[in-house]
Design an enzyme around this catalytic site. Structure first.
Site, PDB file in Angstrom:
ATOM      1  N   GLY A 365     -33.236  47.645  61.342  1.00  0.00           N
ATOM      2  CA  GLY A 365     -33.164  46.211  61.596  1.00  0.00           C
ATOM      3  C   GLY A 365     -31.744  45.723  61.532  1.00  0.00           C
ATOM      4  O   GLY A 365     -30.787  46.502  61.630  1.00  0.00           O
ATOM      5  N   GLY A 368     -29.566  47.326  58.582  1.00  0.00           N
ATOM      6  CA  GLY A 368     -29.308  48.741  58.476  1.00  0.00           C
ATOM      7  C   GLY A 368     -30.509  49.579  58.834  1.00  0.00           C
ATOM      8  O   GLY A 368     -31.471  49.110  59.445  1.00  0.00           O
ATOM      9  N   ASP A 482     -37.249  36.186  52.777  1.00  0.00           N
ATOM     10  CA  ASP A 482     -37.689  36.963  53.935  1.00  0.00           C
ATOM     11  C   ASP A 482     -39.003  37.672  53.627  1.00  0.00           C
ATOM     12  O   ASP A 482     -39.174  38.860  53.890  1.00  0.00           O
ATOM     13  CB  ASP A 482     -36.622  37.977  54.350  1.00  0.00           C
ATOM     14  CG  ASP A 482     -36.790  38.434  55.803  1.00  0.00           C
ATOM     15  OD1 ASP A 482     -37.499  37.741  56.558  1.00  0.00           O
ATOM     16  OD2 ASP A 482     -36.230  39.471  56.164  1.00  0.00           O
TER      17      ASP A 482
END
Length: 693
Positions: A365, A368, A482
């Site tokens: 993503g 990394g 997130d």
């Protein structure tokens, strides 16, 4: 001969002095550990436990449990102490005498149960800091709580501090139901009756209590909090806003410099069970760094000059060599992190992942790539996250994730094992999750069986527990920022482990939100609407994302999916709720293999978490209770409310920092607002598309 240094050698001399200064320093380190539940025989390696105390029935039994045989239950005392000692202040006498010197801090929380035997109670339980691992003194039963006896009580040589939970009234006690701060004696220097607070330590029925004890080594203040917990395995209640006891306390004036943490308890003429079922402990302590060089002034000036020159050259050589291996700024930051995990060699991780073979890739993503690896020597499977950004922002992401997660301790969080930094390469090493991420099991092809309902319910319960810990139980409030299905990892038993803390931020005690100056963080479908106006992440925006996960798990559809003419999943589910056919939202792949009552509960909770108005969203404590069934499902209006900004200042959003132009403009969005907004900010989302830790 005088001491003469050129400009060049003076710089080396200054560097050497600095090198010596830091090598002599005693550095604060952090020990953080979570014990149980359940507490079982495997914990004997951590604790000093001797009869009559024991670890039985998923608890630390400080005095014998009612099922034990061969022990007397009356006139007894016991101790269970952590085997590791902690150095609580520096050796420097000058610093010790200074009011500005600091003492190590600690905070602890534990769940205990004091249970009457034969409808009688006696005597009490304590949280104890002791000078050694000795058994309780002789005759320390009854009123002495396993701390002292008639001969030693009050002696300054005892070197103990205890927080007592007393269930029998002595002449010096306020009543038979109180908390007290004990210093070298069982006569509390400060106490508080619990009866006015509607708390009974030893009622006739089974009862559980959570305790939080926090000690600030700079301010030298100790605070004690207590709250009831409904059931043994139920959700942890939120810590009360005010302590039951707050007192000044300088550990140096009482304790040994190296001391031990644990518990003591006693019974008297009547018996009671004194059990600790869960214990979290975080201690700052001082760690001696051995000096790299020791200078003896008696060698004389010429010898001293040569010695300094030689040592300076050696120091300069090793300094340059270290600088050549890695960037000093980030490495220094890593080394100074409290409780830093293990530093891995790059070649070790390279070998473990077969030179970062594509076949070992688990996900990729914006931050990394994650690889699966095996550490051959330890026979341990790992997941290695390699940060791809080589600029300063990449280093900031790396440090942000490491700084937060290296101190988190919860069974539903991915465990961080270590880190690696070499030649600009930034890597984190995690415990490997063999079942991958949640989204990999929700969105499978027709040829694979769907994730069962029981596992889905178990997973969301675990995620809720992790979120509550981040928001309320960790020593700093953490917003994840997130939360989504691809960041929920699964161990071999399908236990949920929340991961990917690359966007997470710890909030300072007086702050309620985190400002993202470069754009709105998160992923399409999980971003709360107010974030587009405030540019801030809050605990309530995490709750919004959790609501999206709930619908995703129950419906088997991604939050941003267009379905039945609706722009996103939440609008479709709200439509079904309005028409009284909410259960039609359940993943059709499950058929009838689900529990209707539980499905309705999760769907209503999901809608409540996704409420456009921040203040209408439930707190994590209520979320846990709703999922467990101890609270009914929330009331959800039949029509999805319009998002209005600002109809009121949302909870946990500082109105003084709102943009002036935004605050005077009222914006109404229809049911398609979220998709339009998400599409317009997708380039700023910075999210990980696939399974990432």
């Amino acid at each position: 001969m005088g001491l003469f240094l050129t400009a060049k050698t003076s710089k080396i001399f200054i560097f050497l002095c600095f090198l010596l200064a830091i090598s002599e320093a005693e550095k604060l380190k952090t020990f953080s550990k979570q014990y149980g539940p359940p507490l079982d025989q495997t914990y004997y390696e951590y604790f000093m436990v001797k009869q009559p105390a024991g670890i039985n029935n998923e608890a630390l039994q400080i005095t014998p449990d009612s099922l034990s045989k061969g022990f007397k239950f009356t006139n007894n005392s016991g101790r269970i102490l952590l085997k590791e000692s902690f150095k609580l202040w520096k050796d420097d006498d000058d610093e010790i005498s200074s009011n500005k010197s600091r003492v190590a801090s600690f905070n602890t929380s534990f769940l205990f149960n004091i249970y009457q035997v034969n409808n009688t109670s006696g005597e009490g339980l304590t949280f104890l800091i002791a000078p050694g691992l000795d058994l309780p003194p002789p005759n320390s039963f009854g009123q002495f709580l396993g701390l002292t006896n008639a001969t030693t009580d009050g002696n300054s040589t005892n070197k103990i501090i205890a927080i007592e939970f007393d269930t029998v009234k002595q002449g010096y006690d306020p009543d038979d139901n109180h908390v007290g701060l004990d210093i070298n004696t069982v006569r509390s220097v400060k106490y508080e009756s619990l009866t006015p607070h509607n708390i009974t330590l030893a009622p006739p029925e089974e009862r559980f209590h959570n305790v939080w004890i926090q000690y600030d080594g700079i301010k030298k203040i100790i605070e004690i909090y207590i709250a009831k917990q409904e059931t043994k395995h139920g959700p942890t209640p939120p810590r009360p806003s005010s302590p039951i006891i707050r007192s000044e306390l300088d550990l140096r004036e009482v304790l040994n410099q190296n001391s031990y943490f644990g518990f003591s308890a006693s019974t008297g003429n009547t018996a009671q069970l004194n059990c600790v079922l869960r214990w979290n402990l975080t201690v700052e302590y001082y760690h001696n760094e051995k000096p790299l060089l020791k200078i003896v002034l008696g060698t004389g000036i010429p010898g001293l000059v040569l010695l300094l020159m030689g040592a300076a050259w050696l120091g300069y050589y090793f300094h340059k060599r270290r600088m050549g291996r890695s960037n000093s700024n980030i490495l220094g930051a890593l080394k100074s992190l409290p409780g830093s995990p293990k530093e891995y060699e790059f070649r070790e991780l390279k070998k473990a992942t077969n030179n970062f073979d594509e076949k070992h890739k688990l996900g990729e993503g914006g931050y990394g790539v994650v690889y699966r690896g095996v550490l051959a020597k330890a026979n341990l499977e790992i997941a290695v996250k390699w940060f791809l950004r080589d600029n300063i922002k990449g280093q900031d992401d790396f440090l942000a994730e490491l700084t937060i997660i290296n101190r988190l301790r919860h069974k539903h969080l991915v465990k961080l094992l270590g880190w690696c930094h070499k030649n600009g390469k930034l890597l984190l090493v995690y415990e490997y999750m063999p079942k991958g991420s949640l989204d990999q099991h929700l969105f499978v092809g027709q040829d694979k069986p769907p994730l069962s309902w029981n596992l889905r319910y178990k997973i969301v319960s675990g995620v809720a527990s992790a979120l509550h810990y981040l928001h309320n139980e960790y020593d700093q409030r953490v917003v994840h920022r997130d939360l989504k299905a691809s960041n929920i990892m699964l161990d071999s038993n399908f236990n949920a482990r929340l991961g990917d803390f690359g966007l997470a931020r710890a909030l300072e005690n007086e702050k309620t939100s985190y400002v993202e100056v470069e754009g709105i963080p998160g992923t399409i479908g999980y971003i709360a609407p107010e974030c587009f106006h405030t540019g801030k992440a809050t605990q309530q925006s995490d709750v919004y994302a959790f609501g999206a996960v709930l619908l995703e798990v129950v419906c088997g559809q991604r939050p941003g999916t267009r379905i039945a003419g609706f722009n996103c999943l939440v609008d479709w589910v709200w439509f079904l709720h309005r028409d009284g056919i909410l259960l039609q939202a359940v993943d059709e792949k499950l058929g009838k293999d689900f529990v209707a009552e539980e499905a309705e509960r999760l769907l209503l909770l999901g809608l409540a978490c996704l409420h456009p108005t921040v203040s209408e969203r439930p707190q994590t404590q209520a979320i846990l209770q709703i999922i467990s069934g101890s609270l009914p499902p929330p009331h959800v209006p039949p029509f999805k409310p319009s998002f209005v900004w600002p109809s009121m200042v949302p909870l946990d959003v500082d109105s003084s920092t709102l943009d002036t132009a935004t605050s005077i403009t009222t914006s109404h969005f229809n049911s398609g607002w979220s998709q339009q907004q998400h599409l317009s900010t997708e380039s700023n989302a910075g999210h990980i598309d696939q399974s990432m830790l």
